[in-house]
Design a protein around this motif. Structure first.
Motif, short mmCIF file in Angstrom:
data_model
loop_
_atom_site.label_atom_id
_atom_site.label_comp_id
_atom_site.label_asym_id
_atom_site.label_seq_id
_atom_site.Cartn_x
_atom_site.Cartn_y
_atom_site.Cartn_z
N SER A 175 52.91 63.11 6.25
CA SER A 175 52.70 64.38 5.58
C SER A 175 51.96 64.19 4.26
O SER A 175 50.99 64.90 3.95
N VAL A 176 52.43 63.22 3.48
CA VAL A 176 51.78 62.95 2.18
C VAL A 176 50.34 62.48 2.39
O VAL A 176 49.43 62.87 1.66
N PHE A 177 50.13 61.64 3.41
CA PHE A 177 48.78 61.11 3.68
C PHE A 177 47.81 62.24 4.06
O PHE A 177 46.68 62.29 3.56
N ILE A 178 48.24 63.14 4.94
CA ILE A 178 47.38 64.24 5.36
C ILE A 178 47.06 65.15 4.18
O ILE A 178 45.91 65.57 3.96
N ASN A 179 48.08 65.45 3.38
CA ASN A 179 47.85 66.30 2.21
C ASN A 179 46.89 65.64 1.22
O ASN A 179 46.04 66.30 0.61
N HIS A 180 47.05 64.33 1.06
CA HIS A 180 46.16 63.59 0.17
C HIS A 180 44.72 63.64 0.68
O HIS A 180 43.78 63.86 -0.10
N ALA A 181 44.54 63.45 1.98
CA ALA A 181 43.20 63.47 2.56
C ALA A 181 42.55 64.85 2.40
O ALA A 181 41.36 64.96 2.08
N VAL A 182 43.34 65.90 2.60
CA VAL A 182 42.80 67.26 2.49
C VAL A 182 42.32 67.54 1.07
O VAL A 182 41.22 68.06 0.85
N THR A 183 43.14 67.20 0.09
CA THR A 183 42.76 67.47 -1.30
C THR A 183 41.70 66.51 -1.83
O THR A 183 40.97 66.84 -2.76
N GLN A 184 41.61 65.33 -1.22
CA GLN A 184 40.64 64.34 -1.66
C GLN A 184 39.22 64.70 -1.21
O GLN A 184 38.25 64.53 -1.96
N TYR A 185 39.09 65.19 0.00
CA TYR A 185 37.76 65.35 0.59
C TYR A 185 37.29 66.81 0.70
O TYR A 185 36.17 67.05 1.13
N LEU A 186 38.13 67.76 0.33
CA LEU A 186 37.72 69.16 0.37
C LEU A 186 37.55 69.71 -1.04
O LEU A 186 38.34 69.38 -1.94
N SER A 187 36.54 70.53 -1.22
CA SER A 187 36.33 71.16 -2.52
C SER A 187 37.33 72.31 -2.71
O SER A 187 38.06 72.68 -1.79
N ILE A 188 37.33 72.88 -3.91
CA ILE A 188 38.24 73.99 -4.20
C ILE A 188 37.94 75.17 -3.28
O ILE A 188 38.85 75.85 -2.79
N GLN A 189 36.65 75.43 -3.04
CA GLN A 189 36.28 76.53 -2.14
C GLN A 189 36.73 76.24 -0.71
O GLN A 189 37.21 77.13 0.00
N GLN A 190 36.58 74.99 -0.29
CA GLN A 190 36.97 74.63 1.07
C GLN A 190 38.49 74.67 1.25
O GLN A 190 38.99 74.90 2.35
N LEU A 191 39.22 74.45 0.15
CA LEU A 191 40.68 74.49 0.23
C LEU A 191 41.21 75.90 0.50
O LEU A 191 42.37 76.06 0.87
N GLU A 192 40.37 76.90 0.32
CA GLU A 192 40.81 78.26 0.61
C GLU A 192 41.17 78.43 2.09
O GLU A 192 41.98 79.27 2.45
N TRP A 193 40.55 77.63 2.94
CA TRP A 193 40.96 77.59 4.35
C TRP A 193 41.54 76.22 4.72
O TRP A 193 42.32 76.11 5.66
N GLY A 194 41.20 75.19 3.94
CA GLY A 194 41.60 73.83 4.29
C GLY A 194 43.07 73.53 4.13
O GLY A 194 43.58 72.58 4.72
N TRP A 195 43.79 74.36 3.32
CA TRP A 195 45.22 74.10 3.14
C TRP A 195 45.99 74.28 4.45
O TRP A 195 47.12 73.81 4.59
#
Length: 442
Positions: A175-195
C-alpha cells in the motif's frame, strides 16, 4: 527389471509433489487474503490524506476516519453468519463468486468517488457503504478459510497463522509503495484522477484472489462443501480470558502500526509543511524498515523474551511522545528519526507479539482465536481514540486545532499501550512454562 522398478518411484515422486502443492495452496490463499485485506485497509490513509486537502470541511478527518475505522470490523461477524447461511443453501462455487464480487466492489467503490467540495458527508456515506460491504465480505472469506484449512489441512494451522502475519506486513508495505509511486510520478493535475489508482489496483488484487480461489476449487478433488455450523467468533470465545488478554495485547501492536501508517502521514504533512510526495517518501522508507525487521524477526531462531517485548513497547511510547514534540516544534530531523525507529520497532512487534499469544491459547481453538484476534486488533484502541476525539470536538467546538488532535492522539496511545504491557506481563507469567516449551519445539 530396472525400468519396471523406476516407474513406481517416479509415480511416487509425482504424487508427493501433488500432495505438497495441495498443502501449500491453502497457505498461499490465506497469505494472499491477508495481503489484500491489509492493502485495502491502509490504502484508506491515502484517500483521506488527499481528500482532506481537496474537500474544505473542518471535521471530515475526524468523523470520516472514525466512521470507516470501525464499521468494517463491526460487520465481520455478520459475514461469518452469512457464509454459513450461503453454504447451507448454495454450492461453494456460488459462495466464492458472491464473496469475490462483494470484496472487489467494496475495494473499488472509493476509487469511483467524485470529490465535491460541498458534500463531504456524501463522500463519507459512500465510503461507509463500501466498508459495510467490505466487512461482510471479509467475514465470509474468513469463515470460509477456516473451514477449508482446518478440515482439509489440520496439520498446517500454525504455519498458516505465521504466514498470515507476513501477508499482512506485505499488504501494508505494498500500500505504501503504490501510494509512493503515484505521488512520485504524477503531477498535481494528474493526481486529480490519479489518487484512484491505489483502489483500482486493490480491486485488481481482489480479482486475482477471487480467480485463484475459484480455479483452485475446480482443480482440487479433495475439496468438499464442508462448512462450520458455528460462527468463528463463537469458536474463539471458548478460549475464555486468554482470548481477551490476547486481544488487548495485540491491539497495543495495532495501535502503534495504525498510528505510524495512518495518523502520522496526516500530521507530518501539515505540521512539518511537507507535500504529498515528501510524506509518502518518508512512509515508504518507514515501511521498508518495518518489513525488513519483520522478516528478520520471523526467521530468528531465538525465542522472544518478555523483557524485550516490553522494552520495545515502552520505547515506542517514548518515541511517539518525542515525535509529537518534534512535530509541534517543526523539528524535521528529529521527527523523521523517530518515525524510522518506530518502523523498526513495529516490525519486531508485528511478529513476536502474535507468536507469543499463539503459544498461550488452547490448542483446540487456537486457529479460530488467532484469526478472531487479528480481525479485531484495530478495533479496541480505535474506540478509545474516536470517542476521545468526538468528546474533545464537542467540548472545544470551533477552537479545536491540530494541536488538540495530537494531544488526544498521545493520550489514546498511553491508554492503549500501558494496559497492553500489563496484560502481556500477566499472560506471560501465567503461561511461561508452556511458552518455553512451544518455543523450544519451534
Amino acid at each position: 527389471m530396472k525400468n519396471i522398478k523406476k516407474i513406481p518411484q517416479l509415480d511416487r515422486k509425482k504424487w508427493q509433489r501433488k500432495v505438497r502443492n495441495k498443502k501449500r495452496l491453502p497457505i498461499f490463499l490465506q497469505f494472499f487474503s491477508s495481503v489484500v485485506e491489509y492493502y485495502d485497509f491502509f490504502s484508506f490513509s491515502f484517500i483521506f490524506f488527499y481528500l482532506i486537502g481537496t474537500v474544505s470541511h473542518q471535521t471530515i478527518e475526524l468523523y470520516g476516519i472514525a466512521l470507516i475505522s470501525l464499521v468494517t470490523f463491526l460487520f465481520r461477524p455478520v459475514g461469518y453468519r452469512v457464509q454459513i447461511w450461503l453454504t447451507q443453501h448454495y454450492s461453494r462455487k456460488i459462495v466464492i463468486i458472491i464473496n469475490g464480487t462483494m470484496m472487489t466492489v467494496s475495494i473499488l467503490i472509493p476509487g469511483l468517488i467524485t470529490t465535491v467540495d460541498d458534500s463531504p458527508w456524501l463522500i463519507c456515506g459512500i465510503i461507509f457503504l463500501s466498508r459495510v460491504i467490505n466487512g461482510i465480505s471479509f467475514g465470509i472469506k474468513l469463515q470460509s478459510n477456516v473451514t477449508y484449512i482446518k478440515y482439509s489441512f489440520p496439520k498446517r494451522l500454525r504455519y498458516t497463522i505465521a504466514t498470515s502475519t507476513l501477508g499482512a506486513q506485505l499488504g501494508l508495505s505494498l500500500s505504501v509503495f503504490i501510494n509512493h509511486a503515484v505521488t512520485q510520478y504524477l503531477s498535481i493535475q494528474q493526481l486529480e484522477w490519479g489518487w484512484r489508482i491505489p483502489f483500482f489496483f486493490g480491486a485488481l488484487l481482489s480479482l486475482i484472489l477471487f480467480a485463484t480461489r475459484f480455479l483452485t476449487y475446480s482443480r482440487l478433488n479433495g475439496l468438499t462443501d464442508l462448512t462450520m455450523k458455528i460462527p468463528l467468533d463463537k469458536f474463539a470465545f471458548k478460549a475464555g480470558k486468554k482470548l481477551w488478554l490476547g486481544l488487548i495485547i495485540i491491539s497495543t501492536k495495532a495501535c502503534i502500526t495504525y498510528t505510524i501508517f495512518i495518523s502520522i502521514p496526516f500530521l507530518i504533512g501539515s505540521n512539518l509543511d511537507l507535500n504529498l510526495n515528501q510524506v509518502t517518501q518518508v512512509m515508504f522508507i518507514t515501511s521498508s524498515l518495518n518489513t525488513l525487521t519483520s522478516w528478520v524477526s520471523k526467521y530468528n531462531k531465538r525465542s522472544p523474551k518478555l523483557s524485550s517485548i516490553n522494552y520495545a513497547l515502552i520505547l515506542s511510547l517514548i518515541l511517539m511522545t518525542v515525535l509529537i514534540y518534534a512535530m509541534i516544534n517543526k523539528l524535521q530531523i528529529l521527527s523523521f528519526s523517530s518515525i524510522y525507529l518506530l518502523g523498526i520497532l513495529n516490525g519486531y512487534l508485528f511478529v513476536v507479539i502474535p507468536r507469543l499469544i499463539e503459544c498461550t491459547l488452547p490448542e483446540e481453538v487456537k486457529f479460530e482465536s488467532m484469526l478472531f484476534i487479528s480481525n479485531y486488533e484495530y478495533f479496541h484502541f480505535n474506540v478509545i481514540r474516536r470517542l476521545a476525539l468526538l468528546i474533545t470536538l464537542v467540548v472545544m467546538g470551533s477552537s479545536f486545532t491540530r494541536y488538540h488532535l495530537m494531544i488526544v492522539l498521545m493520550g489514546s496511545l498511553w491508554a492503549a499501550i500501558i494496559p497492553g504491557i500489563f496484560a502481556l506481563s500477566y499472560l506471560y507469567y501465567k503461561n511461561r512454562q508452556k511458552i518455553r516449551q512451544m518455543n523450544s519445539f519451534s
